[in-house]
Design a protein around this motif. Structure first.
Motif, short mmCIF file in Angstrom:
data_model
loop_
_atom_site.label_atom_id
_atom_site.label_comp_id
_atom_site.label_asym_id
_atom_site.label_seq_id
_atom_site.Cartn_x
_atom_site.Cartn_y
_atom_site.Cartn_z
N UNK A 1 0.83 -1.20 0.00
CA UNK A 1 0.00 0.00 0.00
C UNK A 1 0.86 1.26 0.00
N UNK A 2 2.18 1.06 -0.05
CA UNK A 2 3.12 2.18 -0.07
C UNK A 2 4.33 1.80 -0.91
N UNK A 3 5.48 2.44 -0.65
CA UNK A 3 6.66 2.22 -1.47
C UNK A 3 7.33 0.85 -1.26
N UNK A 4 7.01 0.17 -0.18
CA UNK A 4 7.62 -1.14 0.10
C UNK A 4 7.09 -2.18 -0.90
N UNK A 5 7.95 -3.11 -1.33
CA UNK A 5 7.52 -4.11 -2.31
C UNK A 5 6.39 -4.97 -1.80
N UNK A 6 6.34 -5.24 -0.48
CA UNK A 6 5.15 -5.85 0.13
C UNK A 6 5.16 -5.58 1.63
N UNK A 7 3.97 -5.36 2.17
CA UNK A 7 3.83 -5.12 3.61
C UNK A 7 3.11 -6.28 4.29
N UNK A 8 2.20 -6.92 3.56
CA UNK A 8 1.46 -8.05 4.11
C UNK A 8 1.62 -9.23 3.18
#
Length: 190
Positions: free
Chosen positions: A55-62
């Motif tokens: 949901x942001x710049x990270x490739x995946x959060x969940x």
């Protein structure tokens, strides 16, 4: 007497990158849909048993993985209590609440902890999710509250009615006033 040598401290990470949830295969679709809606997340990768959401710049959060043989967590079992997501403002936190409500996602608990104003939810597997806004502008102010008499007496917080909070915000009550915890006296976990 044995001599005590100080061990070197461990290098600190720069951030918490992601959380991975395992779920029974029969709940995979429900969990994937829930988190896509809950976080307005998009898939970075997905197949019939694995989903990475961002949901942001990270490739995946969940991450969500369907593992055969996964069973529900027994009530009272030790483990992760919840995952928390922070919003920039109280207005943003309440907007997200209203948007989730429109999707049929309702909170399980609304509480002002003092350091945060928090709205908790429960996903299809029973995992708890906290959405929050910081109530103080600086870490020093938060630390001062965490070491206060008020926090020692009540480290849990004060429940609130989220719809009332929205009405008060819309009527012009400043966020700083709305984020100030109402002191109710002693309240403990047990």
């Amino acid at each position: 007497m044995a001599s005590q040598t100080a061990l070197p401290s461990v290098a600190r990470p720069v951030s918490l990158a992601h959380v991975v949830l395992k779920t029974p295969p029969e709940k995979f679709d429900a969990m994937r849909a829930y988190y896509k809606t809950f976080l307005d997340a998009e898939p970075a990768f997905e197949n019939p048993y694995l989903c990475f959401l961002r949901y942001d710049e990270e490739h995946h959060r969940i991450g969500i993985v369907a593992l055969p043989g996964t069973t529900p967590k027994p009530p009272g079992a030790a483990g992760l209590a919840h995952v928390a997501f922070t919003f920039a403002t109280l207005k943003d936190l309440l907007l997200a609440y209203q948007q989730r409500k429109a999707h049929g996602i309702l909170p399980s608990w609304c509480v002002n902890h003092g350091v945060t104003t928090s709205i908790y939810y429960t996903d299809p597997d029973g995992n708890e999710i906290e959405t929050q806004v910081d109530n103080f502008d600086t870490p020093a102010e938060a630390d001062k509250f965490l070491t206060s008499e008020e926090f020692a007496i009540n480290p849990i917080g004060t429940d609130f009615d989220v719809e009332d909070l929205i009405c008060r915000l819309e009527s012009g009550v400043p966020e700083t006033e709305l984020k100030t915890r109402v002191e109710i006296g002693p309240r403990m976990v047990f």
